[in-house]
Write an enzyme that holds these catalytic residues in place. Sequence first.
Site, PDB file in Angstrom:
ATOM      1  CB  SER A  24      68.587  43.302  45.370  1.00 23.39           C
ATOM      2  OG  SER A  24      69.700  43.802  44.647  1.00 23.39           O
ATOM      3  CG  HIS A 155      20.449  44.775  41.306  1.00 17.78           C
ATOM      4  ND1 HIS A 155      20.942  45.828  42.039  1.00 17.78           N
ATOM      5  CD2 HIS A 155      19.867  45.325  40.196  1.00 17.78           C
ATOM      6  CE1 HIS A 155      20.643  46.974  41.411  1.00 17.78           C
ATOM      7  NE2 HIS A 155      20.008  46.682  40.290  1.00 17.78           N
ATOM      8  CB  SER A 276      35.751  18.137  50.652  1.00 20.04           C
ATOM      9  OG  SER A 276      35.698  17.948  52.044  1.00 20.04           O
ATOM     10  CE  LYS A 282      31.622  21.190  48.873  1.00 17.50           C
ATOM     11  NZ  LYS A 282      32.182  21.992  49.954  1.00 17.50           N
ATOM     12  CD  GLU A 289      36.498  28.397  46.119  1.00 11.20           C
ATOM     13  OE1 GLU A 289      35.319  28.231  46.392  1.00 11.20           O
ATOM     14  OE2 GLU A 289      37.403  27.642  46.548  1.00 11.20           O
TER      15      GLU A 289
HETATM   16  N1  ARG Z   1      69.958  46.776  43.854  1.00 11.71           N
HETATM   17  C1  ARG Z   1      69.769  48.167  43.602  1.00 11.71           C
HETATM   18  C2  ARG Z   1      68.305  48.448  43.240  1.00 11.71           C
HETATM   19  O1  ARG Z   1      67.655  47.527  42.948  1.00 11.71           O
HETATM   20  C3  ARG Z   1      70.659  48.611  42.498  1.00 11.71           C
HETATM   21  C4  ARG Z   1      70.953  50.075  42.502  1.00 11.71           C
HETATM   22  C5  ARG Z   1      71.872  50.382  43.591  1.00 11.71           C
HETATM   23  N2  ARG Z   1      72.199  51.770  43.591  1.00 11.71           N
HETATM   24  C6  ARG Z   1      72.696  52.398  44.683  1.00 11.71           C
HETATM   25  N3  ARG Z   1      72.900  53.657  44.584  1.00 11.71           N
HETATM   26  N4  ARG Z   1      72.906  51.730  45.789  1.00 11.71           N
HETATM   27  O2  ARG Z   1      67.832  49.558  43.261  1.00 11.71           O
END
Ligand code: ARG
Length: 458
Positions: A24, A155, A276, A282, A289
């Site tokens: 992560s 409306h 455009s 345009k 949008e």
């Molecule tokens: N990267 C993990 C999360 O965002 C951190 C926690 C990880 N915990 C574990 N028990 N693997 O949740």
Amino acid sequence: MKNKLWQGRFDTPLSADADAFNQSLTFDRKLFDVDLDASVAHATMLGACGILTKEESERICEGLNEIRADVAAGMPITGAEDIHSFVEGELVDRIGDVGKKLHTARSRNDQVATDMRLYVRKSTTAAINALKELVEVLLLRAKDGVRYLMPGFTHLRKAQPINCAQYFNAYSEMFLRDIDRFAACKEHLNVMPLGSAALAGTSYPINREMTRELLGFDAVSENALDAVSDRDFVAEYLFCASLTMAHLSRLCEDTILYTSEEFGYWNIPDEYSTGSSIMPQKKNPDLPELVRGKTGRVYGALMSILTVIKGLPLAYNKDLQEDKEVFFDTETTLLSSIGIYTALMRKITLNVNAMYDAACEGFSTATDVADYLAKHGVPFRDAHAVTGKLVRYCISAGRKLTDLTLEEFRAASPVFEANILDAVKVRVSVESRGSVGGSSEEAVCKGIASIKRRLIRK
Ligand code: ARG
């Protein structure tokens, strides 16, 4: 690549594809600062409680602060499973074995739950500040709109003329409610999970009150199982963001309509308009949008977190890592959308004559005719019918209510007196609506003053 925090139990390292899928760090690096804040607080508390020696605790805090400084100076955050592993790995690289003591009496489960709360807390403040700025601009628009009239719609058909300020005030009311919602979200989330450890609490004599105080939380969580697996606050933030986007998206729709040739009520200046590639004439409203379109993306994030939470067995599950990308994406989308709309609302110009002319069209004071009769003793339902006939008469004769003579009014009902000729004028109609929240100049000025008062208190 730094060692896994959990490698000891395994014969072989995680395969590269599994590692890439599991990691992560590419997104939770955004938690870097709050992760350090939480770790400094934790290490300080461990030292104060005698779980680590004073020297160990101090050495760890120094190491953490060095890492913070190095990253601020450009050191890349790479080569680890997540931000927690990155920080711990860096710490051990710098201060050696004592760094390995930082994770005493804590788990990544309570660590990440704490980090997210700290991060979302900051983000609610940013959303509140951005919304305040938007309301300030809407107040400026309302202030210079007070003298002008525009059609009010239901409306998307002309309904009754209104004061322009009432229009802008309506959006201020929505955004003030959004501010309150983000403030409530901030209050709800300000409970500290740290000290829950993996799920069952810890056998170390920790002082959670101390870390709570250091991190500025209002309370400590009261059930470790719940605390490590609770992401209600992320869902709540995403709901607040969704509703704010809904309000912005309504304003977008109005902007797109009002700046069209067909309406022509507002102009967006060139520096906020697009063209455009094929049609040279345009001038397109791409920015409203886009904000309208991004609303769907934020709703998607809300659905995503609700689905992630749904059916999770207690306590922590890796599913919860999925809270981050949707949250970070929403944060950026929300703040940039509010930001661009604040700039846009500052820049639009009002075509006050076009709005006034449009307000005079469409028999927009027909309700005033019915009210006139009702105020002179005709039951409202009968008054409505008489006025409806008058409107039909106008349509077939190609006339407006304001063109009719007293004789024509009296042919419809003998109750009409000369002052009906005044009552059908748009300015008179708007000025007559002096009820609280109404469209008269006095009522909208009170509206402006009330919005200002409430804004200052936020
Ligand atoms: N990267 C993990 C999360 O965002 C951190 C926690 C990880 N915990 C574990 N028990 N693997 O949740």
